[in-house]
Scaffold this active site. Structure first.
Site, PDB file in Angstrom:
ATOM      1  CB  SER A 143      -0.941   0.001   1.217  1.00  0.00           C
ATOM      2  OG  SER A 143      -0.202  -0.092   2.427  1.00  0.00           O
ATOM      3  CD1 TRP A 150       7.038   7.591  -2.827  1.00  0.00           C
ATOM      4  CD2 TRP A 150       4.815   7.382  -2.704  1.00  0.00           C
ATOM      5  NE1 TRP A 150       6.485   8.787  -3.231  1.00  0.00           N
ATOM      6  CE2 TRP A 150       5.126   8.678  -3.163  1.00  0.00           C
ATOM      7  CE3 TRP A 150       3.487   7.004  -2.562  1.00  0.00           C
ATOM      8  CZ2 TRP A 150       4.138   9.614  -3.467  1.00  0.00           C
ATOM      9  CZ3 TRP A 150       2.503   7.936  -2.871  1.00  0.00           C
ATOM     10  CH2 TRP A 150       2.823   9.228  -3.313  1.00  0.00           C
ATOM     11  CG  HIS A 206       3.858  -4.931   6.518  1.00  0.00           C
ATOM     12  ND1 HIS A 206       3.567  -3.723   5.919  1.00  0.00           N
ATOM     13  CD2 HIS A 206       4.655  -5.617   5.637  1.00  0.00           C
ATOM     14  CE1 HIS A 206       4.160  -3.679   4.731  1.00  0.00           C
ATOM     15  NE2 HIS A 206       4.819  -4.803   4.541  1.00  0.00           N
ATOM     16  NE  ARG A 254      -2.103   1.133  -4.485  1.00  0.00           N
ATOM     17  CZ  ARG A 254      -1.276   0.467  -5.274  1.00  0.00           C
ATOM     18  NH1 ARG A 254      -0.515  -0.501  -4.765  1.00  0.00           N
ATOM     19  NH2 ARG A 254      -1.192   0.772  -6.563  1.00  0.00           N
ATOM     20  CE1 TYR A 307       1.124   4.316  -3.550  1.00  0.00           C
ATOM     21  CE2 TYR A 307      -0.771   4.651  -4.979  1.00  0.00           C
ATOM     22  CZ  TYR A 307       0.570   4.355  -4.810  1.00  0.00           C
ATOM     23  OH  TYR A 307       1.350   4.105  -5.909  1.00  0.00           O
ATOM     24  NE  ARG A 317       1.159  -4.961 -10.295  1.00  0.00           N
ATOM     25  CZ  ARG A 317       0.079  -4.656 -11.023  1.00  0.00           C
ATOM     26  NH1 ARG A 317       0.044  -4.963 -12.307  1.00  0.00           N
ATOM     27  NH2 ARG A 317      -0.948  -4.047 -10.469  1.00  0.00           N
ATOM     28  N   GLY A 376       2.327   1.029  -9.589  1.00  0.00           N
ATOM     29  CA  GLY A 376       2.127   2.153  -8.689  1.00  0.00           C
ATOM     30  C   GLY A 376       0.992   3.065  -9.105  1.00  0.00           C
TER      31      GLY A 376
END
Length: 345
Positions: free
Chosen positions: A81, A85, A146, A168, A234, A302, A304
């Site tokens: 998620s 970044w 996590h 996300r 996100y 992948r 995003g």
């Protein structure tokens, strides 16, 4: 300053999983409910969330041995998620006095953000026989996890250390985790079909799931103690990165000065940590071991994109997950309008 060298372990199958956990944890697993796993034979229900055996061992170690300090900073997410970044953004903010965004020797140009902001459960406390002495690391510590909020050690919640949480929309999260897990899934388990994975996801049987419980835990704490937990979405950060960068810096205790803003520091960090920039770095194209030994860093990147779920999920899938999320989030004030309107149209 970041922790750049930490203990690493990898598990590929049930036998190796068992070797990496203590006799006490093996005994515990016998008593726990279990489900078919995504990249290991089984997931186990521990403290109301689903985990792999090695994760349970690590969580127990974190709870027993990590004593937070007031200056510690925790970056928390649901898997897939925006973790990579958010870690990069946080590292660049906290360390910008040591490494300007435009320096050629910036650590983010040669190290994956998971190396610079290590996971509590996958790196620091992954080996139950080698518990790190956290007092030897320079403060402030910037750490990732996590783990659900109720699983964090009491010291994290009792002290003034801060938690940044990113979530996300559940549709894109599912698509991303399915692609990701099929890359990591060992051959002897066979591929996990979209339909099987979606059913498991909707039942909450996924690592650190059910995801709705995960996000609601951090959401409610952010409402109760906004000085303690910053809750980010996100999609919103992606839409207006610079605005949320300043918000994040203020929350972490490293606000941008007017001079920095006028000098382009905010935009510079946003560019340095952008998906395209990170994906194109050699360390993320050919590097390994950012999360566990042997892990291919490129698998973290992948697309995003926002809304990629629409290219994969059927109308019935969309309806099922929308209904679940509307039920689970009802009355919480937490919404993801990015998908609800499309389902009803």
């Amino acid at each position: 300053m970041a922790i750049t060298r930490v203990i690493e372990n990898e598990s590929n199958g049930q036998d190796q999983q068992q070797e990496l956990i203590s006799p006490e944890c093996k005994e515990l697993l016998i008593s726990l409910p279990k489900e078919r796993g995504w990249r290991t034979p089984n997931l186990y229900l521990y403290q109301h969330f689903w985990c792999q055996p090695k994760e349970i061992q690590a969580i127990i170690s974190v709870q027993n041995h990590y004593n937070a300090e007031n200056t510690d900073l925790i970056v928390a997410t649901i898997p897939k998620s925006g973790t990579t970044w958010l870690k990069a953004l946080s590292f660049a903010i906290v360390n910008r006095r040591n490494f300007a965004h435009n320096q050629k020797n910036h650590p983010l140009l040669t190290s994956n953000s998971h190396e610079l902001v290590p996971f509590l459960e996958y790196k620091l406390f992954a080996d139950y026989e080698n518990i790190p002495d956290m007092s030897r690391f320079p403060r402030p510590l910037l750490l990732g996890t996590h783990m659900p909020i109720n699983a964090l050690p009491d010291s994290v919640m009792d002290l003034k250390c801060k938690i940044v949480y990113m979530v996300r929309n559940p549709f894109d999260t599912f698509v991303s985790i399915w692609h990701f897990m099929n890359k990591l899934r060992p051959e002897y388990l066979g591929p996990l079909s979209l339909e099987e994975a979606f059913d498991m996801y909707c039942r909450g049987a996924i690592g650190f799931g059910p995801y709705w419980d995960h996000m609601l835990g951090y959401w409610y704490e952010s409402l109760r103690a906004p000085q303690k937990v910053l809750f980010l979405k996100y999609e919103e950060v992606k839409e207006n990165t610079c605005f949320h960068l300043k918000k994040l810096a203020e929350f972490l205790g490293f606000p941008f000065s007017l001079e920095e803003e006028e000098g382009g520091a905010v935009e510079g960090i946003a560019k340095l940590c952008s998906f395209d920039k990170m994906k194109d770095l050699d360390v993320n194209k050919t590097g390994k071991g950012a999360i566990t030994a042997g892990f291919e860093n490129r698998d973290l990147f992948r697309k995003g994109e926002v809304g990629d779920w629409a290219n994969l999920l059927t109308p019935l899938m969309v309806e099922r997950l929308t209904d679940i999320m509307e039920e689970k989030l009802a009355g919480s004030g937490l919404t993801f309008g990015v998908f609800c309107n499309e389902k009803r149209s």
